[in-house]
Design a protein around this motif. Structure first.
Motif, PDB file in Angstrom:
ATOM      1  N   PRO A  69      88.843  16.113  71.918  1.00  9.78           N
ATOM      2  CA  PRO A  69      87.782  15.546  72.907  1.00  9.78           C
ATOM      3  C   PRO A  69      88.623  15.029  74.359  1.00  9.78           C
ATOM      4  O   PRO A  69      88.133  14.971  75.064  1.00  9.78           O
ATOM      5  CB  PRO A  69      86.946  14.703  72.204  1.00  9.78           C
ATOM      6  CG  PRO A  69      87.010  15.071  70.827  1.00  9.78           C
ATOM      7  CD  PRO A  69      88.322  15.439  70.408  1.00  9.78           C
ATOM      8  N   THR A  70      89.558  14.130  73.737  1.00 11.77           N
ATOM      9  CA  THR A  70      90.381  13.569  74.770  1.00 11.77           C
ATOM     10  C   THR A  70      91.041  14.326  75.558  1.00 11.77           C
ATOM     11  O   THR A  70      90.920  14.368  77.113  1.00 11.77           O
ATOM     12  CB  THR A  70      91.444  12.693  74.059  1.00 11.77           C
ATOM     13  OG1 THR A  70      90.885  11.570  73.299  1.00 11.77           O
ATOM     14  CG2 THR A  70      92.146  11.773  75.483  1.00 11.77           C
TER      15      THR A  70
ATOM     16  N   VAL B  52      86.643   8.234  76.638  1.00 11.44           N
ATOM     17  CA  VAL B  52      86.327   9.342  75.715  1.00 11.44           C
ATOM     18  C   VAL B  52      87.527   9.162  74.719  1.00 11.44           C
ATOM     19  O   VAL B  52      87.276   9.308  73.370  1.00 11.44           O
ATOM     20  CB  VAL B  52      86.481  10.707  76.361  1.00 11.44           C
ATOM     21  CG1 VAL B  52      86.645  11.795  75.263  1.00 11.44           C
ATOM     22  CG2 VAL B  52      85.091  10.896  77.269  1.00 11.44           C
ATOM     23  N   GLY B  53      88.526   9.054  75.023  1.00 13.04           N
ATOM     24  CA  GLY B  53      89.684   8.784  73.867  1.00 13.04           C
ATOM     25  C   GLY B  53      89.461   7.526  73.103  1.00 13.04           C
ATOM     26  O   GLY B  53      89.815   7.590  71.737  1.00 13.04           O
ATOM     27  N   TRP B  54      88.830   6.460  73.781  1.00 10.78           N
ATOM     28  CA  TRP B  54      88.660   5.324  72.878  1.00 10.78           C
ATOM     29  C   TRP B  54      87.543   5.457  71.796  1.00 10.78           C
ATOM     30  O   TRP B  54      87.538   4.995  70.925  1.00 10.78           O
ATOM     31  CB  TRP B  54      88.393   4.144  73.697  1.00 10.78           C
ATOM     32  CG  TRP B  54      87.986   2.890  73.052  1.00 10.78           C
ATOM     33  CD1 TRP B  54      88.867   1.979  72.279  1.00 10.78           C
ATOM     34  CD2 TRP B  54      86.658   2.387  73.379  1.00 10.78           C
ATOM     35  NE1 TRP B  54      87.992   0.925  71.724  1.00 10.78           N
ATOM     36  CE2 TRP B  54      87.022   0.968  72.550  1.00 10.78           C
ATOM     37  CE3 TRP B  54      85.477   2.500  73.851  1.00 10.78           C
ATOM     38  CZ2 TRP B  54      85.778   0.190  72.366  1.00 10.78           C
ATOM     39  CZ3 TRP B  54      84.634   1.762  73.713  1.00 10.78           C
ATOM     40  CH2 TRP B  54      84.652   0.414  73.043  1.00 10.78           C
ATOM     41  N   LYS B  55      86.667   6.109  72.198  1.00 10.49           N
ATOM     42  CA  LYS B  55      85.318   6.223  71.581  1.00 10.49           C
ATOM     43  C   LYS B  55      85.804   7.360  70.525  1.00 10.49           C
ATOM     44  O   LYS B  55      85.061   7.242  69.493  1.00 10.49           O
ATOM     45  CB  LYS B  55      84.102   6.656  72.605  1.00 10.49           C
ATOM     46  CG  LYS B  55      83.468   5.512  73.210  1.00 10.49           C
ATOM     47  CD  LYS B  55      83.034   4.489  72.447  1.00 10.49           C
ATOM     48  CE  LYS B  55      81.472   4.571  71.984  1.00 10.49           C
ATOM     49  NZ  LYS B  55      80.886   3.476  71.448  1.00 10.49           N
ATOM     50  N   THR B  56      86.389   8.527  70.641  1.00  9.97           N
ATOM     51  CA  THR B  56      86.527   9.383  69.698  1.00  9.97           C
ATOM     52  C   THR B  56      87.600   9.203  68.832  1.00  9.97           C
ATOM     53  O   THR B  56      87.588   9.684  67.696  1.00  9.97           O
ATOM     54  CB  THR B  56      86.463  10.906  70.469  1.00  9.97           C
ATOM     55  OG1 THR B  56      87.808  10.913  71.280  1.00  9.97           O
ATOM     56  CG2 THR B  56      85.232  11.383  71.261  1.00  9.97           C
ATOM     57  N   LYS B  57      88.638   8.870  69.316  1.00 10.40           N
ATOM     58  CA  LYS B  57      89.887   8.673  68.637  1.00 10.40           C
ATOM     59  C   LYS B  57      90.433   9.863  68.227  1.00 10.40           C
ATOM     60  O   LYS B  57      91.017   9.850  67.005  1.00 10.40           O
ATOM     61  CB  LYS B  57      89.889   7.536  67.676  1.00 10.40           C
ATOM     62  CG  LYS B  57      89.359   6.087  68.078  1.00 10.40           C
ATOM     63  CD  LYS B  57      89.998   5.037  67.412  1.00 10.40           C
ATOM     64  CE  LYS B  57      89.495   3.756  67.960  1.00 10.40           C
ATOM     65  NZ  LYS B  57      88.622   3.635  68.972  1.00 10.40           N
ATOM     66  N   ALA B  58      90.146  10.889  68.916  1.00 11.67           N
ATOM     67  CA  ALA B  58      90.636  12.204  68.264  1.00 11.67           C
ATOM     68  C   ALA B  58      91.309  12.849  69.508  1.00 11.67           C
ATOM     69  O   ALA B  58      90.868  12.811  70.968  1.00 11.67           O
ATOM     70  CB  ALA B  58      89.214  13.399  67.802  1.00 11.67           C
TER      71      ALA B  58
ATOM     72  N   THR C 237      90.077  17.480  76.493  1.00 10.23           N
ATOM     73  CA  THR C 237      88.891  18.165  77.007  1.00 10.23           C
ATOM     74  C   THR C 237      88.379  17.325  78.011  1.00 10.23           C
ATOM     75  O   THR C 237      88.240  17.759  79.356  1.00 10.23           O
ATOM     76  CB  THR C 237      87.667  18.397  76.104  1.00 10.23           C
ATOM     77  OG1 THR C 237      88.320  19.403  75.065  1.00 10.23           O
ATOM     78  CG2 THR C 237      86.568  19.219  76.878  1.00 10.23           C
ATOM     79  N   ALA C 238      88.478  16.012  78.187  1.00 10.50           N
ATOM     80  CA  ALA C 238      87.940  15.182  78.917  1.00 10.50           C
ATOM     81  C   ALA C 238      88.881  15.020  80.225  1.00 10.50           C
ATOM     82  O   ALA C 238      88.705  14.899  81.288  1.00 10.50           O
ATOM     83  CB  ALA C 238      87.769  13.760  78.259  1.00 10.50           C
TER      84      ALA C 238
END
Length: 93
Positions: free
Chosen positions: A50-51, A41-47, A53-54
């Protein structure tokens, strides 16, 4: 006609395979998958939102998996409690 219980005994199936595989799944598999989920999630969103929250969701899953025995006994207590207190009086339907 036979009664069929759907999805019965996944944990007991793991126990039949041995306690080692059960311990491997709960002590290694679930934490690794939770970590991979957070990294993905961190790699895909880079935000950060969301990271974070994940990470919270992964922590909840990891914690629930770690306390499976406690949750199982609590569920049995709840079902027993509700089975003993559920009475239907004539005319309540």
């Amino acid at each position: 006609m036979q009664d069929v219980v759907l999805a019965s005994g996944w944990i007991s199936t793991g126990a039949l395979l041995g306690n080692d595989i059960k311990a491997l799944i709960f002590n290694v598999g679930i934490p690794v998958l939770c970590g991979l989920f957070v990294l993905f999630v961190g790699w895909k969103t880079k935000a950060p939102g969301p990271t974070i929250t994940a990470a919270v969701l992964a922590t909840v899953v990891w914690g629930l998996a770690a306390n499976m025995d406690t949750l199982q006994s609590k569920t049995v207590e709840d079902v027993t409690h509700y089975d003993s207190t559920m009475t239907v009086h004539k005319g309540d339907q």
